[in-house]
Design a protein around this motif. Sequence first.
Motif, PDB file in Angstrom:
ATOM      1  N   ARG A 144       0.837  -1.205   0.000  1.00  0.00           N
ATOM      2  CA  ARG A 144       0.000   0.000   0.000  1.00  0.00           C
ATOM      3  C   ARG A 144       0.871   1.254   0.000  1.00  0.00           C
ATOM      4  NH1 ARG A 144      -3.238  -3.053   3.677  1.00  0.00           N
ATOM      5  NH2 ARG A 144      -2.371  -1.936   5.466  1.00  0.00           N
ATOM      6  N   HIS A 145       1.946   1.194   0.760  1.00  0.00           N
ATOM      7  CA  HIS A 145       2.906   2.301   0.815  1.00  0.00           C
ATOM      8  C   HIS A 145       3.496   2.566  -0.565  1.00  0.00           C
ATOM      9  CE1 HIS A 145       6.378   4.680   2.054  1.00  0.00           C
ATOM     10  NE2 HIS A 145       7.207   3.734   1.666  1.00  0.00           N
ATOM     11  N   ILE A 146       3.898   1.506  -1.265  1.00  0.00           N
ATOM     12  CA  ILE A 146       4.469   1.633  -2.604  1.00  0.00           C
ATOM     13  C   ILE A 146       3.445   2.201  -3.577  1.00  0.00           C
ATOM     14  CG2 ILE A 146       5.286   0.288  -4.591  1.00  0.00           C
ATOM     15  CD1 ILE A 146       6.674  -1.564  -2.507  1.00  0.00           C
ATOM     16  N   ASN A 147       2.228   1.691  -3.505  1.00  0.00           N
ATOM     17  CA  ASN A 147       1.174   2.180  -4.403  1.00  0.00           C
ATOM     18  C   ASN A 147       0.876   3.653  -4.169  1.00  0.00           C
ATOM     19  OD1 ASN A 147       0.882  -0.344  -5.571  1.00  0.00           O
ATOM     20  ND2 ASN A 147      -0.770  -0.976  -4.202  1.00  0.00           N
ATOM     21  N   ARG A 148       0.904   4.055  -2.904  1.00  0.00           N
ATOM     22  CA  ARG A 148       0.639   5.460  -2.566  1.00  0.00           C
ATOM     23  C   ARG A 148       1.730   6.357  -3.162  1.00  0.00           C
ATOM     24  NH1 ARG A 148      -0.328   4.586   2.272  1.00  0.00           N
ATOM     25  NH2 ARG A 148       1.740   4.928   3.166  1.00  0.00           N
ATOM     26  N   ILE A 149       2.984   5.946  -3.022  1.00  0.00           N
ATOM     27  CA  ILE A 149       4.092   6.728  -3.587  1.00  0.00           C
ATOM     28  C   ILE A 149       3.969   6.804  -5.104  1.00  0.00           C
ATOM     29  CG2 ILE A 149       6.579   6.814  -3.947  1.00  0.00           C
ATOM     30  CD1 ILE A 149       6.934   5.423  -1.263  1.00  0.00           C
ATOM     31  N   SER A 150       3.730   5.652  -5.722  1.00  0.00           N
ATOM     32  CA  SER A 150       3.635   5.606  -7.182  1.00  0.00           C
ATOM     33  C   SER A 150       2.495   6.475  -7.700  1.00  0.00           C
ATOM     34  CB  SER A 150       3.445   4.154  -7.636  1.00  0.00           C
ATOM     35  OG  SER A 150       3.406   4.066  -9.037  1.00  0.00           O
ATOM     36  N   ASN A 151       1.360   6.429  -7.013  1.00  0.00           N
ATOM     37  CA  ASN A 151       0.203   7.209  -7.452  1.00  0.00           C
ATOM     38  C   ASN A 151       0.429   8.713  -7.301  1.00  0.00           C
ATOM     39  OD1 ASN A 151      -1.214   4.903  -8.138  1.00  0.00           O
ATOM     40  ND2 ASN A 151      -2.237   4.735  -6.152  1.00  0.00           N
ATOM     41  N   THR A 152       1.052   9.104  -6.188  1.00  0.00           N
ATOM     42  CA  THR A 152       1.250  10.536  -5.943  1.00  0.00           C
ATOM     43  C   THR A 152       2.367  11.125  -6.802  1.00  0.00           C
ATOM     44  OG1 THR A 152       2.707  10.040  -4.062  1.00  0.00           O
ATOM     45  CG2 THR A 152       0.388  10.434  -3.574  1.00  0.00           C
ATOM     46  N   THR A 153       3.179  10.286  -7.396  1.00  0.00           N
ATOM     47  CA  THR A 153       4.258  10.788  -8.264  1.00  0.00           C
ATOM     48  C   THR A 153       3.969  10.546  -9.741  1.00  0.00           C
ATOM     49  OG1 THR A 153       5.472   8.693  -7.991  1.00  0.00           O
ATOM     50  CG2 THR A 153       6.034  10.498  -6.489  1.00  0.00           C
ATOM     51  N   GLU A 154       2.747  10.189 -10.064  1.00  0.00           N
ATOM     52  CA  GLU A 154       2.393   9.910 -11.455  1.00  0.00           C
ATOM     53  C   GLU A 154       2.644  11.121 -12.352  1.00  0.00           C
ATOM     54  OE1 GLU A 154       1.527   8.073 -14.782  1.00  0.00           O
ATOM     55  OE2 GLU A 154       1.596   7.045 -12.841  1.00  0.00           O
ATOM     56  N   TYR A 155       2.411  12.305 -11.809  1.00  0.00           N
ATOM     57  CA  TYR A 155       2.605  13.518 -12.615  1.00  0.00           C
ATOM     58  C   TYR A 155       4.062  13.711 -13.011  1.00  0.00           C
ATOM     59  CZ  TYR A 155       4.843  16.110  -8.829  1.00  0.00           C
ATOM     60  OH  TYR A 155       5.716  16.529  -7.874  1.00  0.00           O
ATOM     61  N   ILE A 156       4.988  13.181 -12.217  1.00  0.00           N
ATOM     62  CA  ILE A 156       6.410  13.318 -12.533  1.00  0.00           C
ATOM     63  C   ILE A 156       6.762  12.500 -13.766  1.00  0.00           C
ATOM     64  CG2 ILE A 156       8.755  12.898 -11.679  1.00  0.00           C
ATOM     65  CD1 ILE A 156       7.741  13.387  -8.871  1.00  0.00           C
ATOM     66  N   ARG A 157       6.167  11.315 -13.869  1.00  0.00           N
ATOM     67  CA  ARG A 157       6.448  10.447 -15.017  1.00  0.00           C
ATOM     68  C   ARG A 157       5.692  10.870 -16.277  1.00  0.00           C
ATOM     69  NH1 ARG A 157       6.137   7.064 -10.630  1.00  0.00           N
ATOM     70  NH2 ARG A 157       3.892   6.925 -10.855  1.00  0.00           N
ATOM     71  N   ALA A 158       4.600  11.596 -16.099  1.00  0.00           N
ATOM     72  CA  ALA A 158       3.724  11.913 -17.231  1.00  0.00           C
ATOM     73  C   ALA A 158       4.288  13.036 -18.098  1.00  0.00           C
ATOM     74  CB  ALA A 158       2.341  12.309 -16.725  1.00  0.00           C
ATOM     75  N   ALA A 159       4.056  12.927 -19.397  1.00  0.00           N
ATOM     76  CA  ALA A 159       4.363  14.037 -20.300  1.00  0.00           C
ATOM     77  C   ALA A 159       3.335  15.142 -20.060  1.00  0.00           C
ATOM     78  CB  ALA A 159       4.293  13.564 -21.745  1.00  0.00           C
ATOM     79  N   PRO A 160       3.714  16.401 -20.250  1.00  0.00           N
ATOM     80  CA  PRO A 160       2.754  17.485 -20.007  1.00  0.00           C
ATOM     81  C   PRO A 160       1.573  17.399 -20.965  1.00  0.00           C
ATOM     82  CG  PRO A 160       4.731  18.314 -21.082  1.00  0.00           C
ATOM     83  CD  PRO A 160       5.028  16.914 -20.685  1.00  0.00           C
ATOM     84  N   PRO A 161       0.362  17.574 -20.458  1.00  0.00           N
ATOM     85  CA  PRO A 161      -0.801  17.573 -21.353  1.00  0.00           C
ATOM     86  C   PRO A 161      -0.690  18.694 -22.380  1.00  0.00           C
ATOM     87  CG  PRO A 161      -1.474  17.463 -19.043  1.00  0.00           C
ATOM     88  CD  PRO A 161      -0.009  17.785 -19.048  1.00  0.00           C
ATOM     89  N   VAL A 162      -1.077  18.406 -23.601  1.00  0.00           N
ATOM     90  CA  VAL A 162      -1.000  19.379 -24.688  1.00  0.00           C
ATOM     91  C   VAL A 162      -2.396  19.656 -25.214  1.00  0.00           C
ATOM     92  CG1 VAL A 162      -0.082  19.853 -26.987  1.00  0.00           C
ATOM     93  CG2 VAL A 162       1.334  18.635 -25.317  1.00  0.00           C
TER      94      VAL A 162
END
Length: 330
Positions: free
Chosen positions: A307-325
């Motif tokens: 759960r801890h790992i999933n929480r970190i991964s979910n909250t940092t999704e924006y870091i991995r994502a390309a900026p919306p265009v």
Amino acid sequence: MQVVKELNVQIMEELNRDIENLVLNIRGFIKNQVLGFKKKGVVLGVSGGIDSAVALTLCVQEIGKENVYGLLLPEKESAPSSKTLGAEICESLGVEYEEVPISPILESLNIYEKKEQIIKRTCPEYDARIHKTSLILPDFLDKEILNVPYIRLIKDGETIAKYRLKANDYLELIGLQGVKQRSRMVIQYMYAEKMNYVVCGTTNKTELVLGQFVKYGDGGVDLEPLADCYKTQIYALGKYLHINEEIMKRPPSADTWSHYTTDEEFYWRMPMHIMDQLLYSQEHHLPLQVIEKNTGLSGDKIEKAQRHINRISNTTEYIRAAPPVYYLNR
């Protein structure tokens, strides 16, 4: 039979399987990317850590030392060994390199001064002349599960106090520290564009899954040859490639605090081999019984850790994502 085979999975063996073929595949990826970008070579920031040492070695093996340029990018809070080990790996591979300190950039933005102000109001006894500092989180598996950051004061190599950080101060510190990685990337691109080279990243899979990199800092590169290799695999690659033993023994760290702070102390909150086994288990949907057998953790701790790992991964999704265009009329 498939069930029996699955229950007998040895995760560490699976992680370190067929390293020779992995090396060949990564080397091929590096060559294809350099050719695809129609560039002459690769610029790489060399930190004295295992990730950059492995990436540098693979680049040299595939495209030749004459097409690889190393940059040592220290600042006044970097561990002295970072520069020393970085220079040694470049020299051992015959790679041309240059040292470009980033402290003047950070000082011009008052990064150190702002950081000192936060530490002083958090730690009443702090004296920059005698104390080193680091940012840590409680050990997830053995102590606390709360995600509460602390400033640790170190004197003569010993921890003398820990002070809990306020949320706003923590966020500001993270922002200040991120300027270090972003400054390094500015310099790498300055050299890459001058030389008509690409910038090679060093982010591994453990860091990528957890969002453990700085957007437009160490994450802002042209290619990521190690991004499908867990940190454990990076060490296996290092052993196969005969990386300097001092680098191999060095604990992983962003190296942005005056006291060398490992990723296990701050970001992962658990030993590296446990984190990688948990991540591998999630990726391959392994049953709880297999994870217990491999990690030695109880089912309750495993579920909390996941759960801890999933929480970190979910909250940092924006870091991995390309900026919306935004596209007009679509």
